[in-house]
Design a protein around this motif. Sequence first.
Motif, PDB file in Angstrom:
ATOM      1  N   UNK A 152      11.122  -1.399  -0.411  1.00 50.98           N
ATOM      2  CA  UNK A 152      11.284  -2.653   0.312  1.00 50.98           C
ATOM      3  C   UNK A 152      12.653  -3.224  -0.005  1.00 50.98           C
ATOM      4  N   UNK A 153      13.330  -3.773   1.016  1.00 53.29           N
ATOM      5  CA  UNK A 153      14.646  -4.346   0.824  1.00 53.29           C
ATOM      6  C   UNK A 153      14.762  -5.603   1.676  1.00 53.29           C
ATOM      7  N   UNK A 154      15.491  -6.575   1.165  1.00 51.88           N
ATOM      8  CA  UNK A 154      15.672  -7.833   1.873  1.00 51.88           C
ATOM      9  C   UNK A 154      17.162  -8.079   2.069  1.00 51.88           C
ATOM     10  N   UNK A 155      17.588  -8.220   3.313  1.00 52.87           N
ATOM     11  CA  UNK A 155      18.975  -8.545   3.605  1.00 52.87           C
ATOM     12  C   UNK A 155      19.224 -10.018   3.284  1.00 52.87           C
ATOM     13  N   UNK A 156      20.478 -10.385   3.157  1.00 50.38           N
ATOM     14  CA  UNK A 156      20.825 -11.782   2.929  1.00 50.38           C
ATOM     15  C   UNK A 156      20.290 -12.644   4.069  1.00 50.38           C
ATOM     16  N   UNK A 157      19.760 -13.805   3.714  1.00 51.98           N
ATOM     17  CA  UNK A 157      19.140 -14.690   4.683  1.00 51.98           C
ATOM     18  C   UNK A 157      19.997 -15.935   4.898  1.00 51.98           C
ATOM     19  N   UNK A 158      20.080 -16.389   6.157  1.00 52.63           N
ATOM     20  CA  UNK A 158      20.794 -17.619   6.445  1.00 52.63           C
ATOM     21  C   UNK A 158      19.973 -18.820   5.967  1.00 52.63           C
ATOM     22  N   UNK A 159      20.639 -19.745   5.304  1.00 54.38           N
ATOM     23  CA  UNK A 159      19.941 -20.919   4.784  1.00 54.38           C
ATOM     24  C   UNK A 159      19.947 -22.028   5.835  1.00 54.38           C
ATOM     25  N   UNK A 170       0.830  -1.208   0.000  1.00 52.60           N
ATOM     26  CA  UNK A 170       0.000   0.000   0.000  1.00 52.60           C
ATOM     27  C   UNK A 170       0.862   1.254   0.000  1.00 52.60           C
ATOM     28  N   UNK A 171       1.881   1.278   0.849  1.00 51.36           N
ATOM     29  CA  UNK A 171       2.716   2.477   0.944  1.00 51.36           C
ATOM     30  C   UNK A 171       3.618   2.630  -0.271  1.00 51.36           C
ATOM     31  N   UNK A 172       4.090   1.512  -0.846  1.00 51.05           N
ATOM     32  CA  UNK A 172       4.873   1.603  -2.082  1.00 51.05           C
ATOM     33  C   UNK A 172       4.019   2.160  -3.218  1.00 51.05           C
ATOM     34  N   UNK A 173       2.721   1.853  -3.186  1.00 53.60           N
ATOM     35  CA  UNK A 173       1.789   2.389  -4.187  1.00 53.60           C
ATOM     36  C   UNK A 173       1.492   3.863  -3.935  1.00 53.60           C
ATOM     37  N   UNK A 174       1.187   4.208  -2.672  1.00 53.55           N
ATOM     38  CA  UNK A 174       0.812   5.588  -2.343  1.00 53.55           C
ATOM     39  C   UNK A 174       1.970   6.560  -2.465  1.00 53.55           C
ATOM     40  N   UNK A 175       3.155   6.116  -2.032  1.00 51.41           N
ATOM     41  CA  UNK A 175       4.300   7.022  -1.917  1.00 51.41           C
ATOM     42  C   UNK A 175       5.545   6.381  -2.563  1.00 51.41           C
ATOM     43  N   UNK A 176       5.528   6.180  -3.880  1.00 55.17           N
ATOM     44  CA  UNK A 176       6.634   5.450  -4.523  1.00 55.17           C
ATOM     45  C   UNK A 176       7.989   6.143  -4.411  1.00 55.17           C
ATOM     46  N   UNK A 177       8.001   7.445  -4.212  1.00 55.10           N
ATOM     47  CA  UNK A 177       9.276   8.160  -4.075  1.00 55.10           C
ATOM     48  C   UNK A 177       9.835   8.061  -2.659  1.00 55.10           C
ATOM     49  N   UNK A 217       2.525  -4.061  -4.849  1.00 52.60           N
ATOM     50  CA  UNK A 217       2.730  -5.485  -4.597  1.00 52.60           C
ATOM     51  C   UNK A 217       3.873  -6.022  -5.447  1.00 52.60           C
ATOM     52  N   UNK A 218       3.976  -5.561  -6.687  1.00 51.99           N
ATOM     53  CA  UNK A 218       5.050  -6.012  -7.570  1.00 51.99           C
ATOM     54  C   UNK A 218       6.411  -5.616  -7.004  1.00 51.99           C
ATOM     55  N   UNK A 219       6.544  -4.379  -6.524  1.00 52.70           N
ATOM     56  CA  UNK A 219       7.836  -3.932  -6.001  1.00 52.70           C
ATOM     57  C   UNK A 219       8.220  -4.715  -4.748  1.00 52.70           C
ATOM     58  N   UNK A 220       7.243  -5.055  -3.915  1.00 46.28           N
ATOM     59  CA  UNK A 220       7.516  -5.849  -2.712  1.00 46.28           C
ATOM     60  C   UNK A 220       7.952  -7.261  -3.109  1.00 46.28           C
ATOM     61  N   UNK A 221       7.212  -7.874  -4.040  1.00 51.17           N
ATOM     62  CA  UNK A 221       7.569  -9.226  -4.482  1.00 51.17           C
ATOM     63  C   UNK A 221       8.977  -9.257  -5.083  1.00 51.17           C
ATOM     64  N   UNK A 222       9.293  -8.274  -5.929  1.00 48.88           N
ATOM     65  CA  UNK A 222      10.606  -8.255  -6.571  1.00 48.88           C
ATOM     66  C   UNK A 222      11.721  -8.135  -5.536  1.00 48.88           C
ATOM     67  N   UNK A 223      11.520  -7.302  -4.523  1.00 46.05           N
ATOM     68  CA  UNK A 223      12.553  -7.110  -3.502  1.00 46.05           C
ATOM     69  C   UNK A 223      12.765  -8.373  -2.683  1.00 46.05           C
TER      70      UNK A 223
END
Length: 201
Positions: free
Chosen positions: A150-157, A139-146, A183-189
């Motif tokens: 969303x970012x994902x740090x490296x995850x331990x396997x 929702x916030x990525x849609x409302x306020x794209x600038x 939703x697309x930007x969140x999924x991609x991240x």
Amino acid sequence: MNRPVVFAVETILRSWLADTDLTIFCGNWNHGGVMELLPRGRARLTDAKYGAPFEGLRDLHLEDSPHHVHLDLGRLTKAWYVVTPSVCYGFRPSFELRLTVEAGDPLVDFGLGLALSHPYVDGQLRPDIVKRYLRRAAEHAHQFPAVASCVCASQLSTPAVRTDWSVLDDLLSNLGNEHPDGALSVREALQGRKMIAHQST
């Protein structure tokens, strides 16, 4: 000061403060300390108190307490939804919002952080509250794209982390169409995450 940006960051922050299961934190482990507050629904953000050039100043108060945090939303101009391993959960994912300055790296240096306090129960990821987190990010990525990203740090396997991400991938695949661009930007991240081998000691 960019008033639309201040409005965006303030809107995002207020939406988080409405949650009762919330941890507020700031500090940098590289500097040796992190402060945490557990407001339990008692956190309140003041309105603007001053004119230019201090229009972005806000205070974050805990009701019935003298404790507070000073914030300059004229400088904290980026809102990052961050999924990162946390020592608090045995290096399983933590679900956070971090506010940074314009060129800040949310994985390294940020002015204020907020996190889901209890994303796990009985050792299992809680899909209901994580789903709400993902929807809010979209929702916030849609409302306020600038402003919102969303970012994902490296995850331990590890087995537990792989199980968590199996649940997360299901939630991401079903992230609604209400805000498709967000939703697309969140999924991609998140789906572009890097998994690193766990080094046992």
